[in-house]
Scaffold this active site. Structure first.
Site, PDB file in Angstrom:
ATOM      1  CG  ASP A  77      -1.910  -1.163   1.195  1.00  0.00           C
ATOM      2  OD1 ASP A  77      -2.305  -1.570   0.083  1.00  0.00           O
ATOM      3  OD2 ASP A  77      -2.285  -1.654   2.273  1.00  0.00           O
ATOM      4  CE  LYS A  99      -4.029  -6.262   0.848  1.00  0.00           C
ATOM      5  NZ  LYS A  99      -4.783  -5.140   0.283  1.00  0.00           N
ATOM      6  CG  ASP A 128      -7.503  -6.251  -1.496  1.00  0.00           C
ATOM      7  OD1 ASP A 128      -8.647  -6.706  -1.701  1.00  0.00           O
ATOM      8  OD2 ASP A 128      -7.171  -5.683  -0.437  1.00  0.00           O
ATOM      9  CG  LEU A 129      -8.209  -5.164  -8.296  1.00  0.00           C
ATOM     10  CD1 LEU A 129      -8.330  -5.386  -9.788  1.00  0.00           C
ATOM     11  CD2 LEU A 129      -7.546  -3.813  -8.024  1.00  0.00           C
ATOM     12  CE  LYS A 130     -10.926  -4.775   0.562  1.00  0.00           C
ATOM     13  NZ  LYS A 130      -9.539  -4.338   0.286  1.00  0.00           N
ATOM     14  CG  LEU A 131     -13.413  -7.063  -9.065  1.00  0.00           C
ATOM     15  CD1 LEU A 131     -13.570  -7.960 -10.290  1.00  0.00           C
ATOM     16  CD2 LEU A 131     -12.915  -5.685  -9.483  1.00  0.00           C
ATOM     17  CG  ASP A 191     -20.175  -2.736 -11.611  1.00  0.00           C
ATOM     18  OD1 ASP A 191     -21.357  -2.653 -11.990  1.00  0.00           O
ATOM     19  OD2 ASP A 191     -19.316  -1.871 -11.838  1.00  0.00           O
ATOM     20  CB  ILE A 192     -24.379  -5.192 -12.941  1.00  0.00           C
ATOM     21  CG1 ILE A 192     -23.484  -4.710 -14.088  1.00  0.00           C
ATOM     22  CG2 ILE A 192     -25.235  -4.061 -12.387  1.00  0.00           C
ATOM     23  CD1 ILE A 192     -24.257  -4.345 -15.342  1.00  0.00           C
ATOM     24  N   PRO A 193     -23.497  -8.249 -12.314  1.00  0.00           N
ATOM     25  CG  PRO A 193     -24.972  -9.973 -11.727  1.00  0.00           C
ATOM     26  CD  PRO A 193     -24.907  -8.477 -11.887  1.00  0.00           C
ATOM     27  CB  THR A 221     -19.623  -4.936 -14.803  1.00  0.00           C
ATOM     28  OG1 THR A 221     -20.630  -4.329 -15.598  1.00  0.00           O
ATOM     29  CG2 THR A 221     -18.400  -4.049 -14.751  1.00  0.00           C
ATOM     30  CB  THR A 233     -10.495  -5.917   9.401  1.00  0.00           C
ATOM     31  OG1 THR A 233      -9.699  -5.352   8.367  1.00  0.00           O
ATOM     32  CG2 THR A 233     -10.574  -7.408   9.227  1.00  0.00           C
ATOM     33  N   GLY A 239       0.264  -4.879   6.140  1.00  0.00           N
ATOM     34  CA  GLY A 239       0.755  -3.721   5.408  1.00  0.00           C
ATOM     35  C   GLY A 239       1.652  -2.855   6.262  1.00  0.00           C
ATOM     36  NE  ARG A 240      -2.165   0.819   7.854  1.00  0.00           N
ATOM     37  CZ  ARG A 240      -3.377   1.172   8.229  1.00  0.00           C
ATOM     38  NH1 ARG A 240      -3.655   2.451   8.461  1.00  0.00           N
ATOM     39  NH2 ARG A 240      -4.327   0.281   8.377  1.00  0.00           N
TER      40      ARG A 240
HETATM   41  O1  C5P Z   1      -1.677  -1.693   6.861  1.00  0.00           O
HETATM   42  P1  C5P Z   1      -2.570  -2.844   7.229  1.00  0.00           P
HETATM   43  O2  C5P Z   1      -1.806  -4.024   7.798  1.00  0.00           O
HETATM   44  O3  C5P Z   1      -3.760  -2.423   8.064  1.00  0.00           O
HETATM   45  O4  C5P Z   1      -3.131  -3.336   5.804  1.00  0.00           O
HETATM   46  C1  C5P Z   1      -4.191  -4.272   5.696  1.00  0.00           C
HETATM   47  C2  C5P Z   1      -4.503  -4.485   4.251  1.00  0.00           C
HETATM   48  O5  C5P Z   1      -5.590  -5.404   4.151  1.00  0.00           O
HETATM   49  C3  C5P Z   1      -4.943  -3.232   3.500  1.00  0.00           C
HETATM   50  O6  C5P Z   1      -4.373  -3.331   2.197  1.00  0.00           O
HETATM   51  C4  C5P Z   1      -6.457  -3.314   3.430  1.00  0.00           C
HETATM   52  O7  C5P Z   1      -6.970  -2.764   2.233  1.00  0.00           O
HETATM   53  C5  C5P Z   1      -6.678  -4.829   3.422  1.00  0.00           C
HETATM   54  N1  C5P Z   1      -7.988  -5.290   3.940  1.00  0.00           N
HETATM   55  C6  C5P Z   1      -8.427  -5.012   5.217  1.00  0.00           C
HETATM   56  N2  C5P Z   1      -9.640  -5.460   5.650  1.00  0.00           N
HETATM   57  C7  C5P Z   1     -10.423  -6.197   4.839  1.00  0.00           C
HETATM   58  C8  C5P Z   1      -9.969  -6.498   3.541  1.00  0.00           C
HETATM   59  C9  C5P Z   1      -8.731  -6.042   3.130  1.00  0.00           C
HETATM   60  O8  C5P Z   1      -7.713  -4.365   5.983  1.00  0.00           O
HETATM   61  N3  C5P Z   1     -11.559  -6.680   5.280  1.00  0.00           N
END
Ligand code: C5P
Length: 234
Positions: free
Chosen positions: A15, A37, A64-67, A69-71, A73, A119, A209-210
């Site tokens: 990220d 990711k 991780d595009l979290k799609l 939309d309509i089916p 698409t 989350t 991530g962070r």
């Molecule tokens: O920086 P951090 O460890 O919080 O990153 C968590 C990653 O997981 C982010 O890229 C976030 O978009 C992703 N994510 C999330 N919760 C979800 C689905 C994906 O935090 N339910």
């Protein structure tokens, strides 16, 4: 379910704002990390080609595009994404969306993951968004629907893993963001656990991530987390 190599249990979320920053991070992390990711931030900054590059270098990619939309698409978008070489693609856990993505992936090696409830959401956030159920009820409901649809795995909070194992058994991979090593900043995550706790309660993989990307030394942070994961599975 296939046995997951321990180094593939950690997925590092790239990220960052630019492709250059992502490449720099990948270089710093080197051989220690084999699964990345790539999410919306990097894709919208021109990072889609990185999916192909990383795949060619033998790394696995979770797109991780979290799609949602309509089916039609979702199906057509998933078919295009399937050509890129990613291992995982996320869609939101709505029945129409999940079924469309499964049609779109066809016979490709792309695996579809369903996001149950973000989350960063707690019960209060769900009420504010117009839902009358709790996070736990919604996650259970979506897990059962994902199982019915034939989805490969779920994204959920580590706090829901043991409950959801009772719903899906070992038929679905359970992958958890919301992970914070002891002492790390929570940021906007609300339903968190440490990597050790998440693996102990039965998560198959963790997305982090962070705590890695913002660390003074990302490689050391990643290796410490990998060690924690190895200890938790042994
Ligand atoms: O920086 P951090 O460890 O919080 O990153 C968590 C990653 O997981 C982010 O890229 C976030 O978009 C992703 N994510 C999330 N919760 C979800 C689905 C994906 O935090 N339910």
């Amino acid at each position: 379910m296939i046995k997951i190599p321990s180094n593939e249990r950690l997925i590092v979320a790239l990220d960052v704002e630019t492709v250059e920053k992502a490449q720099d991070l990948i270089e710093q992390l080197g051989d220690s990390i084999s699964f990345y990711k790539i999410g919306m931030e990097l894709v919208y900054a021109g990072g889609l080609d990185l999916v192909k590059t990383l795949s060619k270098e033998g790394k696995k990619v979770f797109l991780d595009l979290k799609l949602h939309d309509i089916p039609t698409t979702v199906e057509r978008a998933t078919a295009r994404i399937a050509d890129l070489g990613a291992t995982f693609l996320t869609v939101h856990g709505f029945p129409q969306t999940m079924k469309a993505a499964l049609l779109g992936k066809g016979k490709s090696n792309l695996n579809i993951l369903a996001v149950t409830v973000m989350t960063s959401y707690d019960d209060k956030d769900l009420r504010e968004a117009g839902y009358s159920c709790t996070v736990q009820e919604l996650v259970r409901n979506r897990a059962a629907q994902a199982l019915d649809a034939g989805i490969y795995g779920l994204i959920l909070s580590p706090r829901e893993v043991s409950d959801i194992r009772n719903v899906v058994g070992s038929k679905l991979e359970l992958i958890t963001p919301g992970i914070r090593p002891a002492g790390a900043e929570e940021g906007d995550q609300k339903r968190i656990m440490t990597p050790r706790e998440a693996i102990k309660v039965g998560a198959d993989r963790v997305v982090i991530g962070r705590p890695i990307t913002a660390a003074v030394n990302p490689k050391v942070a990643a290796i410490n987390i990998l060690t924690e994961i190895e200890e938790a599975i042994s």
